[in-house]
Design an enzyme around this catalytic site. Structure first.
Site, PDB file in Angstrom:
ATOM      1  N   CYS A 161       1.032  -1.319  -0.115  1.00 54.61           N
ATOM      2  CA  CYS A 161      -0.035  -0.046   0.020  1.00 54.61           C
ATOM      3  C   CYS A 161       1.000   1.153   0.000  1.00 54.61           C
ATOM      4  O   CYS A 161       1.758   1.334   1.067  1.00 54.61           O
ATOM      5  CB  CYS A 161      -0.797   0.161   1.210  1.00 54.61           C
ATOM      6  SG  CYS A 161      -2.237   1.198   1.309  1.00 54.61           S
ATOM      7  N   CYS A 355      -8.080   5.761  -8.206  1.00 53.32           N
ATOM      8  CA  CYS A 355      -7.310   6.374  -6.717  1.00 53.32           C
ATOM      9  C   CYS A 355      -7.209   8.054  -6.770  1.00 53.32           C
ATOM     10  O   CYS A 355      -7.173   8.560  -7.868  1.00 53.32           O
ATOM     11  CB  CYS A 355      -5.889   5.669  -6.680  1.00 53.32           C
ATOM     12  SG  CYS A 355      -5.038   6.139  -5.142  1.00 53.32           S
TER      13      CYS A 355
END
Length: 426
Positions: A161, A355
């Site tokens: 991440c 995103c």
């Protein structure tokens, strides 16, 4: 005759919306229950804001029991000690057990801070992985503001991440400028990625160029192919690795404040169960999100096993973005409906990515179709609109969780980002 029982294990982003969508899909055909280790949902994408006090924790919290009750979904916050898939049973932390007919695992990850000496809130670095971590980080950041020292931000070896690390580096830069002390705080960004903007996805659009340019403009230095050897109080020992895995350089980085994202692994409740998980503890799943060994067990989100996009000098994992998670939820809900009707599952997750990386006064957005390359769509952009869009995203998603709606969201977000209305992400 009792209805079949579907248990959703975990109530983070994936588990909560899964409970809503599965309940709507199988209403009248099965009971749905959520097993979690807390009563509250926290909007994790806002944690970087919490860590600089742009948000208070309560502003991104949703108390779940009344929402679940309104939706007709069972709920317990006792938490799972161990899953026993061969017995169709979950052992709870209070010593009791729950039987299930179908299990949907949405636990998220266990944060592997212990894999690097001195890493994490119990060591010498902060975290934005959980909201309580971010709240603690805010206190450390305030001490830094009163006594400016170097800052080190990034992601450790094995992390999967990376977006929040980039976000937080830029948000810290923005906040230090607002306090007029940025000139007294050198910032270094360290990452296991082979290049800036890799993101565990081998880049999306021109994320490499966009992020490198942004970091140069903000005078944030970086070290890629970085492996953290050890963290001491105020000092981080980092090895920069060559393509062949040998050590290229050793960096001893002093810091007054550091936020490092750790590697992930499977949670203890599932770790090491043969046939259910891979060696790292992530859930094995087929194209229908169903476990090959235990076909009545499904999984979604960060806990799902996905191989890396390619070999890298330092281990780099693959992120599970919200768009991908939402598509997993939709596929599982549809497949459970089919199974309860006596049919075989046919639905597959689309595994696309959208995103919004907020930088406090701007940001970078990307859309990948599919998330894992090669892709049919590979797009990225930057601008102040991303910061505004992230604020809107937060408000909408918290409203969605509070209402208990199963309405899909990420595809709409992607379409608005692209300025396209007719494209379908299938």
């Amino acid at each position: 005759m009792a209805l079949p029982k579907i248990i959703v294990l975990g109530a983070g982003l994936g588990g909560t919306i899964a409970a809503y969508e599965i309940r709507d899909a199988v209403k009248g055909k099965a009971e749905v229950m959520v097993v979690n280790d807390a009563d509250d949902y926290w909007f994790v994408p806002s944690n970087p804001w919490v860590a600089v006090k742009w948000r208070e924790p309560d502003a991104i919290r949703v108390h779940l029991p009344p929402v679940m009750a309104k939706k007709g979904i069972g709920f317990t916050s006792v938490g799972a000690k161990r899953v026993h898939p061969g017995e169709n049973r979950i052992e709870l932390n209070d010593g009791t057990s729950l039987a299930y007919d179908y299990l949907v695992i949405a636990t998220g990850p266990d944060l592997a801070f212990d894999e690097v000496e001195g890493l994490g809130p119990q060591g010498f670095t902060s975290s934005v992985c959980r909201t309580d971590h971010a709240a603690d980080a805010a206190d450390v950041f305030e001490r830094l503001a009163k006594d400016p020292k170097p800052v080190v931000i990034g992601a450790a070896q094995g992390a999967s991440c990376y977006g929040p690390a980039y976000e937080f580096a830029m948000i810290v830069d923005t906040e230090l400028k607002r306090r007029k002390i940025r000139d007294r705080v050198p910032i270094t960004f360290i990452t296991a990625e082979p290049y800036i903007g890799h993101l565990g996805l081998d880049g999306v659009g021109d994320t490499k160029g966009l992020l490198e340019s942004t970091m140069r403009d903000r005078y944030i230095k970086w070290i890629t192919n970085a492996r953290i050897a050890k963290v001491e109080d105020g000092l981080m020992h980092v090895e920069e690795v060559n393509e062949d895995g040998s050590v290229k350089a050793v960096h001893d980085l002093p810091f007054g404040f550091s936020m490092i994202l750790p590697a992930f692994r499977g949670v203890p409740a599932v770790y090491g169960i043969e046939g259910l998980t891979n060696p790292r503890g992530f859930i094995l799943a087929d194209k229908h999100q169903r476990n090959p060994t235990f076909p009545n067990v499904f999984s979604l989100g960060v806990c799902v096993a996905i191989p890396p996009v390619g070999k890298t000098p330092v281990p780099v994992g693959v992120p599970k973005t919200g768009f991908m998670i939402e598509s997993m939820v939709t596929a599982i809900a549809a497949n459970l409906k089919l199974i309860l009707a006596g049919k075989e599952p046919t639905e597959e997750a689309t595994w696309n990515a959208v995103c919004l990386a907020d930088f406090g006064d701007g940001g970078v957005a990307f859309v990948a179709q599919p998330q894992i390359p090669p892709r049919n769509l590979n797009w990225s952009s930057e601008g102040k609109w991303v910061h505004l869009a992230k604020i809107g995203f937060e408000k909408y998603f918290l409203h969605k969780i509070r209402r208990g709606t199963s309405e899909p969201f990420y595809e709409k977000l992607a379409l608005h980002a692209l300025g396209i209305r007719k494209l379908r992400f299938k």
